[in-house]
Design an enzyme around this catalytic site. Structure first.
Site: not given
Ligand SMILES: *[C@@H]1O[C@H](CO)[C@@H](O)[C@H](O)[C@H]1NC(C)=O
Ligand SMILES: *[C@@H]1O[C@H](CO)[C@@H](O)[C@H](O)[C@H]1NC(C)=O
Ligand SMILES: *[C@@H]1O[C@H](CO)[C@@H](O)[C@H](O)[C@H]1NC(C)=O
Ligand SMILES: *[C@@H]1O[C@H](CO)[C@@H](O)[C@H](O)[C@H]1NC(C)=O
Ligand SMILES: *[C@@H]1O[C@H](CO)[C@@H](O)[C@H](O)[C@H]1NC(C)=O
Ligand SMILES: *[C@@H]1O[C@H](CO)[C@@H](O)[C@H](O)[C@H]1NC(C)=O
Length: 414
Positions: A142, A390, A393
């Protein structure tokens, strides 16, 4: 510990320079030989050392590269962000920090500056011109997808791409820039090697991953040769609980509950998988350029993602100010050791394999992650809401956009 990482980093980079010098030496020698063969009859051999061809062997470009390592640098102030959540329509919701309500904007005002040279900013028109009739594939997890969306934002200032393919989960997708006949693919393959996984509908592993370290994931190998440029990058998925196989036989497992199996470490698996991947690349006769991007570290502090870890910093750090998390360090060590060997082999075989080292650029940006703003308005109803952060990312716009300045430099100036 941080010091040590730096030292490895430097010794590795010095070795790269060493290979470069050896290569240069060989080309000067070959040029000399050619010169001898061609001109021997008519000229005095002392002329060999005279200026012109020696100068040509050391082109400006290579001198520049030798002096400046574009992966070693700092983040410096930049007045204008490159784009906003409103000017790019290719930002995925989980990375759309502005739209999700992240209150601060300081993280938008830094650009990557190599210590020993200037780096030009991505010129989307020039990049697209160069990519006419070509195709790129970004293969990995990702973060790789995060990177593709950053590139889409950078290039869509010139032309909006059209999505021409997606799989049922939207993990693998392809876009076309029609005026340039340029295709850009994101291909999901979080281990690059073959994994049988059982995922429930939330994408959480319901059973152990069965990872075959000596078998490649055909999803990418079947199209590898059809792309002019390929960027491979994995890492984080190797830190998950898994059962490891080779030759269809269980070797052991990492963090599994089955007490009969040999306990192995995940860095063992990453190393084996990298070797499988690179053996393939070295033998594949792919005519394009293959980049291997090093893993992008996370910045959880005060816990992991599942145990209340957060990333609350609001500015970049200097080298040495943020200690690499332990799993990231293990991945990094494998990358440095394996890439060093592989690059030597690739240059022997004339395979165009490049190493795209985002390690330092990424490590210095603890401020660039969504944190709680992975979700839309996470504190709208309760300003003390407990939200999973998060810190892995990257926000878009955000630090990852500057990876593309480096990429452009590598593509344009070899
Ligand atoms: C962009 O973010 C702002 C908040 O910073 C928000 O008001 C706006 O709706 C967002 N626009 C889009 C297109 O997401
Ligand atoms: C792109 O491909 C088309 C069709 O094959 C060709 O006519 C054109 O010259 C190519 N353009 C470039 C820049 O290679
Ligand atoms: C697009 O590029 C491909 C090569 O990648 C070429 O085969 C094809 O002819 C091109 N199409 C057009 C319409 O130029
Ligand atoms: C290949 O991709 C498809 C669709 O994305 C997926 O269902 C399948 O599991 C993948 N195969 C492998 C070997 O990873
Ligand atoms: C290790 O396994 C336990 C339970 O079996 C799980 O809760 C934990 O998340 C696993 N750790 C990693 C790093 O996968
Ligand atoms: C792989 O397993 C087969 C039997 O399943 C065996 O004959 C073969 O020697 C093994 N190969 C390696 C390299 O271990």
């Amino acid at each position: 510990m941080v010091k040590k990482v730096e030292q490895w980093h430097w010794s590795f980079l010095n070795k790269i320079n060493y290979y470069f010098l050896v290569k240069l030496g060989v080309s000067v020698l070959l040029a000399g030989l050619a010169f001898l063969l061609i001109f021997n009859k008519s000229s005095d051999s002392s002329a060999i050392l005279s200026a012109p061809f020696v100068e040509n062997a050391i082109s400006d470009d290579s001198v520049r590269k030798e002096k400046c390592n574009i992966f070693i640098g700092d983040w410096v102030y930049e007045a204008e962000p490159r784009y906003t959540n409103s000017s790019c329509s290719f930002i995925e919701d989980h990375q759309n920090c502005m739209k999700n309500g992240r209150p601060d904007s300081g993280y938008l005002h830094w650009r990557w500056k190599p210590r020993d040279c200037e780096l030009h900013r991505l010129d989307p028109r020039r990049f697209l011109d160069l990519m006419t009739n070509k195709s790129w594939a970004f293969i990995g997890d990702s973060i790789s997808r995060n990177h593709v969306h950053s590139i889409l934002c950078g290039l869509s200032m010139v032309e909006n791409p059209i999505e021409v393919y997606h799989d049922e989960t939207y993990k693998s997708r392809r876009w076309l820039f029609p005026s340039y006949n340029f295709t850009l693919s994101a291909l999901w393959s979080p281990f690059l090697t073959y994994a049988a996984t059982f995922e429930d509908s939330n994408g959480i592993s319901a059973g152990d991953i069965q990872l075959h370290l000596d078998v490649l994931d055909k999803n990418w190998t079947k199209q590898y040769k059809s792309h002019d440029y390929v960027m491979l990058s994995v890492g984080k998925w190797f830190t998950k609980t898994a059962i490891y196989y080779e030759n269809n036989t269980v070797l052991g497992c990492y963090n599994c509950t089955n007490s009969d199996l040999t306990k192995l470490r995940f860095n063992f698996a990453y190393r084996r998988a990298m070797r499988t991947v690179f053996d393939y690349i070295l033998e594949s006769n792919h005519e394009g350029v293959t980049f291997y991007r090093t893993s992008s570290p996370d910045h959880f502090e005060g816990g992991e993602w599942f145990s209340g870890g957060t990333c609350k910093r609001r500015a970049p750090v200097k080298e040495g100010e943020f200690e690499l998390n332990k799993p990231d360090k293990l991945l990094r060590d494998v990358e440095l050791e394996e890439l060093e060997k592989i690059l030597a082999k690739a240059s022997e075989k004339g395979v165009n394999l490049r190493f795209f080292d985002v390690h330092l650029m990424s490590l210095l940006r603890p401020d660039g992650h969504p944190g709680p703003y992975r979700f839309y308005q996470p504190f709208a109803e309760d300003e003390k809401a407990k939200v999973i952060n998060d810190c892995l990312h990257w926000c878009l716009p955000g630090p990852i956009d500057y990876w593309n300045d480096v990429l452009m430099e590598m593509v344009v100036n070899g």
